[in-house]
Write an enzyme that holds these catalytic residues in place. Structure first.
Site, PDB file in Angstrom:
ATOM      1  N   ASP B  32       0.882  -1.166   0.000  1.00  0.00           N
ATOM      2  CA  ASP B  32       0.000   0.000   0.000  1.00  0.00           C
ATOM      3  C   ASP B  32       0.917   1.213   0.000  1.00  0.00           C
ATOM      4  O   ASP B  32       1.402   1.665   1.041  1.00  0.00           O
ATOM      5  CB  ASP B  32      -0.893  -0.027   1.238  1.00  0.00           C
ATOM      6  CG  ASP B  32      -1.862   1.153   1.288  1.00  0.00           C
ATOM      7  OD1 ASP B  32      -1.609   2.177   0.610  1.00  0.00           O
ATOM      8  OD2 ASP B  32      -2.863   1.061   2.017  1.00  0.00           O
ATOM      9  N   GLU B 125       1.740   2.659  12.896  1.00  0.00           N
ATOM     10  CA  GLU B 125       0.667   2.535  11.902  1.00  0.00           C
ATOM     11  C   GLU B 125      -0.371   1.638  12.544  1.00  0.00           C
ATOM     12  O   GLU B 125      -0.255   0.424  12.517  1.00  0.00           O
ATOM     13  CB  GLU B 125       1.224   1.935  10.598  1.00  0.00           C
ATOM     14  CG  GLU B 125       0.301   2.174   9.422  1.00  0.00           C
ATOM     15  CD  GLU B 125      -0.829   1.169   9.360  1.00  0.00           C
ATOM     16  OE1 GLU B 125      -1.812   1.339  10.106  1.00  0.00           O
ATOM     17  OE2 GLU B 125      -0.716   0.231   8.558  1.00  0.00           O
ATOM     18  N   GLU B 134     -10.595  -3.047  14.910  1.00  0.00           N
ATOM     19  CA  GLU B 134      -9.377  -3.809  15.214  1.00  0.00           C
ATOM     20  C   GLU B 134      -8.143  -2.918  15.173  1.00  0.00           C
ATOM     21  O   GLU B 134      -7.052  -3.362  14.827  1.00  0.00           O
ATOM     22  CB  GLU B 134      -9.211  -4.997  14.263  1.00  0.00           C
ATOM     23  CG  GLU B 134     -10.284  -6.051  14.468  1.00  0.00           C
ATOM     24  CD  GLU B 134      -9.949  -7.402  13.843  1.00  0.00           C
ATOM     25  OE1 GLU B 134      -9.030  -7.457  13.003  1.00  0.00           O
ATOM     26  OE2 GLU B 134     -10.602  -8.393  14.209  1.00  0.00           O
ATOM     27  N   HIS B 274      -5.350   0.063   1.115  1.00  0.00           N
ATOM     28  CA  HIS B 274      -5.908  -1.230   1.533  1.00  0.00           C
ATOM     29  C   HIS B 274      -7.033  -1.056   2.549  1.00  0.00           C
ATOM     30  O   HIS B 274      -7.745  -2.011   2.843  1.00  0.00           O
ATOM     31  CB  HIS B 274      -4.803  -2.145   2.080  1.00  0.00           C
ATOM     32  CG  HIS B 274      -4.339  -1.783   3.458  1.00  0.00           C
ATOM     33  ND1 HIS B 274      -3.583  -0.665   3.720  1.00  0.00           N
ATOM     34  CD2 HIS B 274      -4.534  -2.375   4.653  1.00  0.00           C
ATOM     35  CE1 HIS B 274      -3.332  -0.601   5.018  1.00  0.00           C
ATOM     36  NE2 HIS B 274      -3.890  -1.629   5.601  1.00  0.00           N
TER      37      HIS B 274
END
Lengths: 333, 333
Positions: B32, B125, B134, B274
């Protein structure tokens, strides 16, 4: 998704152990029309086989095959599934007015006790990627040996595994060589993992360089669990001058009890299925000329630690105009 | 895949608890480029901020952000990850000659003891689908409160969540109405589950019917865990005459400490990431005319049973030329 730390508790564990509880995976399978319409044709077009029969559906999921069988005149259908999806399946069967024809039982095939001693027909969609990866064939064999009446039938009853070789330079570069330089860093340690891992992906029929070779035929009526560990030779012949970057494997399925046998293929020449094909990259490209052959031996066995994983070994040799190659490649899926 | 019965043992359980141990999920994140190049730009273009600093990388994965920071002159980088991917990360860091600059520690942020009392910069990240699904933000906040020196920086430091509405009749039919008739059977009980489940998918910018509304801004330096449970109003205005079949949400990320601030968006108007977008289908289509508004309230909270799941409620009302609608929609992801 973020690189989370996997801190989930019991609920996620349950979810994993029961990933089939979610409708999404069933949606993918139901929407695979090659799969579902083949099963439907084998059942709906053979009402003479299902009429007044006792049917066992191994791994019934949402109950679609059980309902096909009930609509084809089965006396009674027993559907077995370990997953909580069976709770949904019961609701669906009820919504379709088939509760008196279909009994759904949650549990492992090994443990459940059917209210009947024998069944006339076993139906099951047990196939995994590469046919055998995370497949439920073991469970079908347990059901067969425990419940199938002499002369009983299994839908489907035949599976054939194929191998061929493909030109796939661009994608191999993207999937394997990518790790040589990741934003300026050396990730080659990942590369050595990546090449050992078969890729489940759709292969363009035009990428296929060689003839196919059927390396394994499975007769579901007679196969034994021990037969699923095997070492078999293969030989494939280049159909044009090209390069080979990978072997691919797929399988065909047959319902040969049918009045008119039903077959479907998961090969690159056939219509898309959710099984796609399985790609095994070779360490080096092979430069093949039309008519030259690659000979090899493929071994497949359940992994010693996790029997649902597969250890696949492809040994191959090539003596061609552009040199000789002999390789031993180990894969794990 | 076959409808297997999930009979796997300890290894699969470990695998689930540690799904980040496999390189595949990291491959998707690394590839990504919107994501990874934004992080790289924020670090490489700000060497004056990283020079001789102590950096903490929360959820370091394969170590890419740690290596960016080390290459930007950090005195030392500590990378923390619970997953076994850290074993690969150590090999990668070693292969790139950065072992003396980067220390990788496997464990939960809550439990690990860094060899330093404070760090100057936290990089992470942590973002999940819909930003918070999540996500690892909780863990970043733990790291911040425990280790970030006064005046320290967090990369990124800003996140903004957006909502808009889209025309999506064809795909809604395929995803939701599909269940009305599955090979002739009534699967409507699945339909009622499917509509409650937000869909993570790419939305064509041309499908967006309304203005966007930024409904939540998060300042990572100051946000508290309790702020991640919220109820906020939104108001969006139709930019043309069309139908609305779904709300969508996305987020933008900012690195505002940079000499020249770095931003990226996961919205439908921006380049693919993504994270895609998150789609919430409405029970009925809304017929909107240019300039008409949909007003509503969005609530988001961790699920009571599994805190990594999110309960999202969208209440909305519409008074338009083609009628009035008032709905209460509950989603779970």
């Amino acid at each position: 998704m973020a690189n989370n730390q996997g801190e989930s508790g019991l609920t996620s564990k349950d979810y994993y152990f029961d990933s089939y509880a979610h409708f999404g995976i069933h949606e993918e399978m139901l929407k695979d029309e090659v799969r579902t319409l083949s099963y439907r044709a084998s059942i709906y077009n053979n009402k003479h086989l299902f009429q007044d029969k006792i049917v066992l559906d191994v791994g019934c999921g949402t109950g679609i095959l059980s309902m096909f069988a009930a609509k084809s005149g089965a006396k009674h259908v027993y559907g077995i599934d370990m997953s909580n999806i069976i709770i949904q399946a019961r609701k669906i069967v009820d919504d379709n007015g088939l509760t008196d024809k279909i009994t759904l039982i949650q549990g492992k095939m090994e443990d459940v006790k059917l209210p009947v001693d024998k069944v006339d027909i076993i139906i099951s969609e047990w196939m995994g990627y590469f046919l055998l990866y995370e497949s439920m064939l073991d469970t079908v064999l347990v059901a067969r040996d425990k419940y199938l009446a002499p002369g009983g039938m299994i839908f489907p009853d035949k599976a054939t595994m194929y191998i061929a070789a493909i030109e796939d330079g661009d994608y191999k570069e993207e999937k394997i060589d990518y790790w040589d330089n990741v934003y300026g860093f050396d990730y080659s340690s990942i590369k050595s993992l990546a090449i050992k891992e078969p890729l489940v992906d759709t292969v363009d029929a035009r990428a296929v360089v060689t003839t196919p070779c059927a390396f394994r035929e499975i007769d579901i009526l007679t196969v034994q669990k021990s037969d699923l560990t095997f070492t078999v030779p293969f030989k494939i012949t280049a159909a044009r001058d090209d390069y080979v970057h990978a072997f691919i494997s797929w399988f065909d399925i047959g319902f040969t009890h049918c009045h008119k046998p039903v077959h479907f293929s998961t090969g690159p020449h056939a219509k898309y299925t959710h099984w796609k094909q399985t790609v095994f990259y070779t360490p080096e490209a092979i430069t093949v000329k039309n008519g030259e052959t690659i000979e090899g031996v493929l071994s497949c066995s359940p992994n010693g630690i996790n029997p649902r994983d597969l250890d696949i070994v492809i040994d191959y040799s090539f003596n061609g105009n552009h040199g000789s190659i002999k390789e031993h490649c180990e894969f794990k899926m």
